[in-house]
Design an enzyme around this catalytic site. Structure first.
Site, PDB file in Angstrom:
ATOM      1  N   SER A 167       2.853   1.810  -7.542  1.00 21.74           N
ATOM      2  CA  SER A 167       1.396   2.200  -8.142  1.00 21.74           C
ATOM      3  C   SER A 167       1.417   3.883  -7.827  1.00 21.74           C
ATOM      4  O   SER A 167       1.839   4.192  -6.854  1.00 21.74           O
ATOM      5  CB  SER A 167       0.456   1.523  -7.111  1.00 21.74           C
ATOM      6  OG  SER A 167      -0.140   0.391  -7.958  1.00 21.74           O
ATOM      7  N   ASP A 169      -7.179   4.642 -13.925  1.00 24.07           N
ATOM      8  CA  ASP A 169      -6.891   4.285 -12.413  1.00 24.07           C
ATOM      9  C   ASP A 169      -5.973   5.572 -11.855  1.00 24.07           C
ATOM     10  O   ASP A 169      -5.019   5.535 -11.803  1.00 24.07           O
ATOM     11  CB  ASP A 169      -5.832   3.205 -12.328  1.00 24.07           C
ATOM     12  CG  ASP A 169      -6.079   2.581 -10.775  1.00 24.07           C
ATOM     13  OD1 ASP A 169      -6.239   3.268 -10.062  1.00 24.07           O
ATOM     14  OD2 ASP A 169      -5.456   1.472 -10.657  1.00 24.07           O
ATOM     15  N   HIS A 219      -6.951   3.371  -6.963  1.00 18.18           N
ATOM     16  CA  HIS A 219      -6.820   2.127  -6.032  1.00 18.18           C
ATOM     17  C   HIS A 219      -6.012   2.594  -4.763  1.00 18.18           C
ATOM     18  O   HIS A 219      -6.025   1.994  -3.808  1.00 18.18           O
ATOM     19  CB  HIS A 219      -6.457   0.853  -6.348  1.00 18.18           C
ATOM     20  CG  HIS A 219      -4.999   0.591  -6.815  1.00 18.18           C
ATOM     21  ND1 HIS A 219      -4.439   0.702  -8.184  1.00 18.18           N
ATOM     22  CD2 HIS A 219      -3.980   0.334  -6.266  1.00 18.18           C
ATOM     23  CE1 HIS A 219      -3.046   0.558  -8.237  1.00 18.18           C
ATOM     24  NE2 HIS A 219      -2.919   0.290  -6.926  1.00 18.18           N
TER      25      HIS A 219
HETATM   26  N1  ARG Z   1      -2.770  -5.310  -9.477  1.00 18.36           N
HETATM   27  C1  ARG Z   1      -2.549  -3.808  -8.889  1.00 18.36           C
HETATM   28  C2  ARG Z   1      -1.807  -3.841  -7.728  1.00 18.36           C
HETATM   29  O1  ARG Z   1      -1.076  -4.863  -7.270  1.00 18.36           O
HETATM   30  C3  ARG Z   1      -3.923  -3.399  -8.811  1.00 18.36           C
HETATM   31  C4  ARG Z   1      -4.653  -3.630  -7.613  1.00 18.36           C
HETATM   32  C5  ARG Z   1      -5.950  -3.008  -7.388  1.00 18.36           C
HETATM   33  N2  ARG Z   1      -6.892  -3.291  -8.369  1.00 18.36           N
HETATM   34  C6  ARG Z   1      -8.114  -4.482  -8.294  1.00 18.36           C
HETATM   35  N3  ARG Z   1      -8.631  -4.659  -9.374  1.00 18.36           N
HETATM   36  N4  ARG Z   1      -7.717  -5.294  -7.298  1.00 18.36           N
HETATM   37  O2  ARG Z   1      -1.592  -3.506  -6.784  1.00 18.36           O
HETATM   38  N1  GLU Z   2      -0.777  -2.266  -8.507  1.00 22.50           N
HETATM   39  C1  GLU Z   2       0.373  -2.328  -7.734  1.00 22.50           C
HETATM   40  C2  GLU Z   2       0.589  -1.428  -6.695  1.00 22.50           C
HETATM   41  O1  GLU Z   2      -0.427  -1.185  -6.007  1.00 22.50           O
HETATM   42  C3  GLU Z   2       1.630  -2.309  -8.990  1.00 22.50           C
HETATM   43  C4  GLU Z   2       1.633  -3.535  -9.713  1.00 22.50           C
HETATM   44  C5  GLU Z   2       2.821  -4.301  -9.596  1.00 22.50           C
HETATM   45  O2  GLU Z   2       4.051  -3.817 -10.370  1.00 22.50           O
HETATM   46  O3  GLU Z   2       2.843  -4.939  -8.771  1.00 22.50           O
HETATM   47  O4  GLU Z   2       1.822  -0.903  -6.482  1.00 22.50           O
END
Ligand code: ARG
Ligand code: GLU
Length: 656
Positions: free
Chosen positions: A592, A205, A83
């Site tokens: 991330s 990921d 991502h």
């Molecule tokens: N929750 C993760 C973060 O904040 C991954 C976001 C990307 N993935 C998704 N399925 N939208 O950024």
């Molecule tokens: N998915 C998050 C990022 O893009 C990390 C998740 C979090 O700990 O907020 O940095």
């Protein structure tokens, strides 16, 4: 006397950073090293951060200004999340070469794909400059001097503890970063939005890049003459595995936390701001989901939009739940009462802060609502959008979004901060929805859209006015210039009053160390979550009918043949491949792509998420349930090897 002693003890208990909480400054990690070693870290503070020799910091980068990446070979090979690499992968994807869907595997260096506007930054050094600034030197001067030291150097001065301490960060920035590999999205985004922020998790990921440099190993703009960068340090990869309780460390760039805010600000987040933003997004998501369900072309068109809206929406729900469950407002109130008693300026300071919160909360809330409603709507549709085959089918959805967000702005934005252009329009049209229709008509038609333009200008003027009221444009959270100054004193006071409590500065996208352990969690009585998932779990979720769970046939075949090669391990008596794991490291957005390291500093995973029930850790960390989610490096290697056939990459890395 006895009562004071008791409350003091209770308070120390509440305040003492519980196991695993904290995002520590690498240059000061010697203050934590005894605790880290007691918990299973085998290396030294100098191994983590040194300016005299290569150290782990030289293998970690800020990736694309908002993620983290780590070096895994002597020739500049870098791992981050799928991502995080998504934009780059998408930009190289065409109908003939659909790398998002089918993945991408460069077989030679020549096949690695350059990316405009993608850079990585290594931390050269960080140092405290509080004294230089007190002596009259400006941040701009300090930055200019640091950047003049070498070409490619970028510097920033960042505030810690609300400016009680100032640090200079000197980075070396590389602008030639090429895409090397990406798994198909059905692996890299497996589970999609359905599983986002969720455990158990099965997302692969990861994506792979390579940093290029001039022949003398210095930063250089893209050139075919550039060569793979030779890093001072890269991580060895461990496939030996781990057990629950084993030490883990995360080295990365967490973006934004607010651990020291007053109960008033927590109350604002949990009772006012998050619930309003969630409700506004509920409506947007419902409209978009209905469109997606009605038409496959719309499903694809709105996928990225839906994912972006849903990500924070789900996180905020976890934050409200967690703050409520932890009773953070009440806990903080008690701490504040004690502080008011123990600190000679405490009561006065808290009064001043509360008064400032009363002054700024309404305008700041208006700002948040404006950004979530009127400012979330397009001022115009671009020619590219109009040319898309799907464009006419979007009409009804877009119109409904205009109506919903105009209505929400009218209902939720505090009246004194509603822009005159909007109020006039509503009065003339009869309702926010009727006004929305008129504005939408103009925007949809293309050409001049005077109503939309005047709303845009009006809302910009109002946002500028609010920024002026708050006295600062650094507005990632509810704050103001005056509050920042008061917080500087308050946090300073907290640190003086309780010197034995370990304090770490709030995350601000500077390099930090978090450490903890591989850990499951018991959320409620009888609800225990084990910390490891496997390929068997992917197969159990696999469903060709459900977009988010439709895995590549190649993965099904490997599973059927149990053809796991050297990546197979026996877990609970079953031969399988480990996929994701949970740990108790304190992380946030920006982490991330961060390396997850074992006690020997070897790479065991790549961080990519938290559980949604953890997300209050941006404000209050609960060691019993706050967990980060990582993709197991053994799954990354398995996918590279067995799905990608990328023997070249496997050979290049140092795998133990
Ligand atoms: N929750 C993760 C973060 O904040 C991954 C976001 C990307 N993935 C998704 N399925 N939208 O950024
Ligand atoms: N998915 C998050 C990022 O893009 C990390 C998740 C979090 O700990 O907020 O940095």
């Amino acid at each position: 006397m006895k009562r004071t002693l008791l409350t003091l003890c209770a308070l120390l208990g509440l305040l003492s950073a519980a196991a695993d909480e904290g995002m520590w400054l690498p240059s000061l990690i010697s203050e934590r090293i005894d605790d880290m070693r007691a918990k299973g870290f085998r290396l030294t503070a100098e191994d983590i951060y040194s300016i005299n020799r290569a150290s782990m910091k030289d293998a970690v980068v800020l990736f694309d200004g908002g993620c983290t990446g780590e070096l895994v070979s002597a020739e500049g090979l870098l791992l981050t999340n799928h991502h995080c690499g998504y934009d780059a992968i998408q930009r190289h994807s065409t109908v003939e070469h659909d790398y998002l869907t089918y993945g991408f595997w460069a077989r030679t260096r020549q096949e690695e794909l350059p990316n405009k506007d993608l850079n990585v930054r290594f931390l050269v050094r960080m140092e405290e400059v509080t004294d230089r600034i007190s002596a009259g030197e400006t941040s701009a001067e300090i930055i200019r001097k640091a950047e003049a030291e070498a070409p490619g150097y970028r510097a920033t001065v960042e505030q810690m503890y609300y400016g009680d301490q100032q640090f200079l960060f000197v980075y070396e920035q590389f602008d030639d970063v090429r895409l090397v590999a990406a798994p198909p999205s059905s692996i890299g985004k497996f589970g999609g939005d359905t599983d986002n922020w969720i455990w158990p998790r099965h997302t692969g990921d990861f994506s792979v890049f390579r940093i290029y440099a001039s022949p003398d190993n210095k930063p250089a703009a893209y050139s075919p003459d550039n060569v793979p960068y030779r890093p001072k340090k890269f991580f060895t990869i461990s496939t030996k595995g781990f057990r629950e309780g084993d030490f883990t460390m995360i080295y990365g760039f967490p973006g934004n936390t607010q651990e020291y805010i007053l109960s008033d600000a927590v109350d604002y987040v949990a009772r006012l701001s998050d619930p309003a933003k969630i409700a506004i997004r509920d409506g947007r998501l419902e409209i978009i989901t209905q469109a997606q369900e009605s038409d496959p072309a719309l499903r694809i068109h709105y996928a990225a939009k839906h994912a972006a809206i849903a990500n924070a929406w789900k996180k905020w729900q976890g934050e409200v739940l967690g703050l409520t469950r932890m009773k953070t407002v009440e806990t903080k109130r008690r701490q504040e009462e004690t502080f008011a008693r123990e600190n000679s300026r405490g009561a006065e300071l808290l009064d001043a802060m509360r008064a400032e919160y009363r002054r700024i909360t309404t305008p700041y809330f208006a700002r948040e609502i404006t950004l979530e409603t009127l400012r979330a709507l397009p001022a115009k549709y671009t020619d590219e959008e109009r040319a898309e085959a799907v464009f006419p089918a979007r009409r009804e959805t877009e119109e409904r979004l205009f109506r919903w967000l105009f209505g929400e702005y009218a209902r939720r934005c505090p009246a004194q901060y509603q822009i005159p252009e909007f109020l006039d329009g509503v009065a003339e049209s009869g309702s926010p929805e009727a006004f929305a229709d008129r504005v939408f008509e103009q925007v949809w038609a293309g050409g001049d859209a005077p109503l939309a333009d005047s709303l845009r200008t009006g809302s910009k003027r109002m946002l500028d006015h609010i920024t002026w009221l708050l006295g600062t444009d650094r507005l990632r959270n509810l704050t103001s210039k005056r509050l920042d100054g008061l917080y500087r004193e308050y946090v300073h006071g907290l640190r003086q009053t309780w010197p034995e409590r370990p304090f770490y500065p709030d995350a601000n996208l500077t390099l930090r160390v978090a450490y903890g352990a591989i850990a499951g969690y018991e959320y409620a009585d009888g609800e225990y979550h084990t910390p490891q998932t496997t390929l068997d779990g992917i197969i159990a979720k696999d469903n060709p009918e459900i977009y988010d769970y439709d895995i590549p046939q190649a993965l099904r075949d490997l599973y059927a043949a149990k053809d796991y090669g050297r990546w197979g391990v026996v877990i609970n008596g079953r031969r399988t491949v480990p996929v994701c794991f949970l740990a108790s490291n304190h992380t946030t957005g920006g982490n991330s792509g961060s390396p997850v390291l074992n006690g020997r500093g070897e790479l065991i995973g790549i961080n990519f998420d938290r559980t949604w029930r953890s997300t209050m850790s941006d404000i209050a960390f609960d060691p019993s349930i706050c967990r980060n989610i990582a993709v197991d490096i053994r799954y990354v290697l398995f996918v590279m090897d067995r799905i990608g056939g990328a023997k070249n990459l496997i050979k290049e890395m140092n795998i133990k």
